[in-house]
Motif scaffolding. Sequence first.
Motif: not given
Length: 400
Positions: A80-102
């Motif tokens: 979404x960021x590459x194509x300038x579209x609306x979408x989630x923050x990839x950094x926030x998603x990555x840290x959320x999907x790592x359960x320990x970091x979360x």
Amino acid sequence: MGSGLLYVQAAQRLGLQPITLSDDPTRYDHFGVKEAETIRVDTDDLDALIRECSRLRATYEIAGITGLLDSVYATVGKLCRHFDLRGPNPGAIEQCCDKYTQRQLLTAAGVPMPAYRLAANAAEVECSAAEIGLPVIVKPAVGSSSVGVRLCRTADEVTEHTKHLLGGQHTWRSAPRILVEEFAQGPYYWADIMGNEVFGIGTGDFGPPPHFVYHWQTYPAPLSDDEHERIADVSLSCLRALGLGWGPTGIEFRWTKRGPVVIEVNPRLHGSPTPQMVHLAYGVDLITEHIKLVIGDKCDLRRRHSHFAAARFLIADCDGTLDWIAGNDQVAAVSGVAEVKFYVEPKMPIVRKGDYRDCLGHVIAASSTLPRTEAILRRAVDLIDWSITPFPTIDDVTLT
């Protein structure tokens, strides 16, 4: 129990042309849907996805990009960021999907959670379990759908499950990292969130331990105003701590002696049948509203009515070959039944894994009251039956 078909159908109802990018399209229930194009591409390869989307953009106007699974949702944000579209923050998603970091981020924000430790090998797992105190939950630090998750009540069970995770039977997407957690005991709830709004709260329970396979779910959960407010407040604290707040989020809780304790935050909608239950209970299609956000339209979360929906899951009781499963036509004819779905077909091998793959299907019912909904569901499930022939054992085989 994916929601892929629901997303494809919702996109079509909005007048969009859905195109699915998948490394194996045949795994999903929307494969081959009329007028829904599917393209095979390695979804772990961001450059390959960018090339494919660029190729598509030469023919189509891309209104938006989204995904359903934890494993690809950060990639969706990057696209979404590459194509300038609306979408989630990839950094926030990555840290959320790592359960320990979360867990670390939620701890720093003062969010109530079970005690936890991160382990990289068997010795660290056993030490962590001893520090926390049995029983404990042992699970992969990255994963979903309860795959590899087990309740361990004894040191021997901790050792056994650790060997299972590290001995080649579990598929790791990255270097093996194991989370050891305190077993938070109490009723189970989940919150459905869109943006920064806690839209609704459901409840459910699982089959017998040591695994966490859904047995039943009810929507909305019968909560007092104070209980609802406490879960909502903790949910919003999670969003702030994890940098979420765009699009859907699903948060799971146990109500312990401390009140609502966060088990997991998922930066996506909960999977089927939760969207169907929400629609039946409140008249709001969260999948459609999510797609509206993705394409830049304003979503509408106004409730059209207030009913109760409930689901029961059909769980395999043994391993073997499915001889037959029957009753779907009779169940579909029961007044108040909204959906009956079998995930399996006769002659399929049934191998229980202790996760979502143990489910043979589900039934959803809805009505204006919870007691009536539960009665409809009991009547419907009683009409379903199946037969599984156990696999032959060594004793059953006669060598000639």
